[in-house]
Design a protein around this motif. Structure first.
Motif, PDB file in Angstrom:
ATOM      1  N   GLY A 140       0.431  -1.117  -0.015  1.00 24.78           N
ATOM      2  CA  GLY A 140      -0.364   0.056  -0.188  1.00 24.78           C
ATOM      3  C   GLY A 140       0.807   1.230  -0.162  1.00 24.78           C
ATOM      4  O   GLY A 140       0.538   2.164  -0.582  1.00 24.78           O
ATOM      5  N   ARG A 141       1.953   1.333   0.861  1.00 27.76           N
ATOM      6  CA  ARG A 141       2.743   2.346   0.637  1.00 27.76           C
ATOM      7  C   ARG A 141       3.272   2.434  -0.483  1.00 27.76           C
ATOM      8  O   ARG A 141       3.464   4.197  -0.669  1.00 27.76           O
ATOM      9  CB  ARG A 141       3.463   2.111   1.759  1.00 27.76           C
ATOM     10  N   LEU A 142       3.755   1.679  -0.659  1.00 27.84           N
ATOM     11  CA  LEU A 142       4.692   1.585  -1.585  1.00 27.84           C
ATOM     12  C   LEU A 142       4.411   2.199  -3.395  1.00 27.84           C
ATOM     13  O   LEU A 142       4.631   3.017  -4.551  1.00 27.84           O
ATOM     14  CB  LEU A 142       5.638   0.075  -2.732  1.00 27.84           C
ATOM     15  N   GLU A 143       2.884   2.150  -3.511  1.00 23.41           N
ATOM     16  CA  GLU A 143       2.315   1.658  -4.555  1.00 23.41           C
ATOM     17  C   GLU A 143       1.826   3.649  -4.687  1.00 23.41           C
ATOM     18  O   GLU A 143       0.712   3.349  -6.264  1.00 23.41           O
ATOM     19  CB  GLU A 143       0.896   0.730  -5.068  1.00 23.41           C
ATOM     20  N   LEU A 144       1.483   4.242  -3.454  1.00 25.66           N
ATOM     21  CA  LEU A 144       1.488   4.888  -4.015  1.00 25.66           C
ATOM     22  C   LEU A 144       2.192   6.077  -4.821  1.00 25.66           C
ATOM     23  O   LEU A 144       3.197   6.266  -5.413  1.00 25.66           O
ATOM     24  CB  LEU A 144       0.959   5.875  -2.129  1.00 25.66           C
ATOM     25  N   PRO A 145       1.070   7.187  -5.504  1.00 25.67           N
ATOM     26  CA  PRO A 145       1.968   7.855  -6.245  1.00 25.67           C
ATOM     27  C   PRO A 145       2.896   9.401  -5.302  1.00 25.67           C
ATOM     28  O   PRO A 145       2.391   9.762  -4.972  1.00 25.67           O
ATOM     29  CB  PRO A 145       0.647   8.597  -7.404  1.00 25.67           C
ATOM     30  N   VAL A 146       3.796   9.941  -6.624  1.00 27.58           N
ATOM     31  CA  VAL A 146       4.649  10.692  -6.150  1.00 27.58           C
ATOM     32  C   VAL A 146       4.110  11.594  -6.107  1.00 27.58           C
ATOM     33  O   VAL A 146       2.766  12.045  -6.508  1.00 27.58           O
ATOM     34  CB  VAL A 146       6.306  10.365  -7.387  1.00 27.58           C
ATOM     35  N   LEU A 147       4.567  12.422  -5.651  1.00 19.64           N
ATOM     36  CA  LEU A 147       3.679  13.200  -4.445  1.00 19.64           C
ATOM     37  C   LEU A 147       4.096  14.550  -5.910  1.00 19.64           C
ATOM     38  O   LEU A 147       5.265  14.742  -6.469  1.00 19.64           O
ATOM     39  CB  LEU A 147       4.539  14.400  -3.045  1.00 19.64           C
ATOM     40  N   ARG A 148       3.484  15.477  -6.166  1.00 12.54           N
ATOM     41  CA  ARG A 148       3.479  16.424  -7.404  1.00 12.54           C
ATOM     42  C   ARG A 148       4.204  17.824  -6.591  1.00 12.54           C
ATOM     43  O   ARG A 148       4.201  17.648  -5.155  1.00 12.54           O
ATOM     44  CB  ARG A 148       1.746  16.735  -7.285  1.00 12.54           C
ATOM     45  N   LYS A 149       4.407  18.603  -7.260  1.00 11.89           N
ATOM     46  CA  LYS A 149       4.953  20.086  -7.204  1.00 11.89           C
ATOM     47  C   LYS A 149       4.340  20.636  -6.362  1.00 11.89           C
ATOM     48  O   LYS A 149       4.542  21.316  -4.845  1.00 11.89           O
ATOM     49  CB  LYS A 149       5.564  20.599  -8.596  1.00 11.89           C
TER      50      LYS A 149
END
Length: 277
Positions: A254-263
């Motif tokens: 669950g933690r690893l598949e979260l999308p990266v943060l936007r700017k």
């Protein structure tokens, strides 16, 4: 039934490496491409790989290059050990010591290590597991390096890894498959999973940088006759899978598949009461 996000996670992280393994097996292990590529750097007249005798090339690409993964692993071990110190300090019992640590600016380092204990331990375990997997495969396949085989003026007949593979016991004295030096570079992939845990927007840069480092490490050994090109690909595949499985154990899917943060997006920080213990 798998959800779409879970399906995509497993497809990307397990499916693609397994497809790459099938391609490498069919394209390299079942053909003579490895030998044809190594032939480009072999001098039949002198019966040697010229770059194998260039001391500066050896120092830069083989000995000095080890500094990167070695120092990373050592820093993780130190960080993991330091992470256990700060919680042992009690505000009512170690007032002077805490004040001194604050004064010499060691306290912030100890707090940082404690906060990221799981990350430090993950890197230590990931590096260890990757090293163990590579050593197991080396011992249980007994593949000899090109310069050791009759193909290149050596004494041992060249065989593919699957011809010698033995699951339960050491297959022989050969220790060339997969690429050990390449795997040292690929172990830096562990940092990518730490970055993914925090959804760092530059995590892909770490991913590509680690892959590039592993390929550079592996290719330089190919130029010297101490590996075939496929050994580098196999090292990358096994190290990725080892790091991935370790990351799943430490962080969860669950933690690893979260999308990266936007700017324009900042991580949510939950305020917690200050505590030393």
């Amino acid at each position: 039934m798998l959800t779409s996000s879970r399906y995509r996670f497993y497809w990307v992280n397990f499916g693609i490496p397994l497809i790459c393994a099938a391609v490498v097996f069919l394209l390299f292990d079942m053909t003579k491409i490895d030998i044809a590529f190594s032939d480009l750097f072999y001098d039949p007249a002198t019966q040697m790989f010229p770059l194998d005798n260039v001391q500066l090339f050896e120092k830069i690409t083989h000995k000095w290059a080890r500094i990167i993964p070695n120092w990373t692993g050592e820093a993780a071990i130190i960080g993991a050990l330091l992470s256990f110190l700060w919680p042992r300090l009690k505000a009512d019992k170690h007032v002077k010591l805490i004040a001194y640590l604050e004064k010499i600016r060691v306290a912030p380092l100890l707090r940082f290590a404690t906060k990221h204990r799981r990350d430090f331990l993950f890197i230590v375990f990931a590096f260890s597991i990757c090293t163990g997997v590579i050593h197991y495969l080396k011992g249980h396949t007994s593949v000899y390096c090109p310069v050791e085989t009759t193909q290149y003026a050596g004494k041992i007949e060249h065989k593919e890894w699957y011809e010698n593979f033995d699951l339960l016991k050491v297959a022989g004295e050969g220790r060339c498959w997969p690429g050990g030096h390449a795997s040292g570079g690929f172990t830096m992939l562990a940092l990518y999973f730490v970055a993914r845990r925090y959804r760092w927007r530059h995590s892909k840069a770490i991913l590509y940088g680690s892959l590039l480092l592993g390929f550079v490490y592996g290719t330089t050994r190919v130029l010297q006759g101490w590996h075939y090109m496929s050994h580098t690909f196999w090292a990358g595949i096994f190290v990725w899978l080892a790091c991935l499985l370790t990351a799943l154990a430490f962080y969860g899917r669950g933690r690893l598949e979260l999308p990266v943060l936007r700017k324009d997006e900042e991580p949510v920080v939950v305020a917690k009461p200050q505590s030393i213990s």
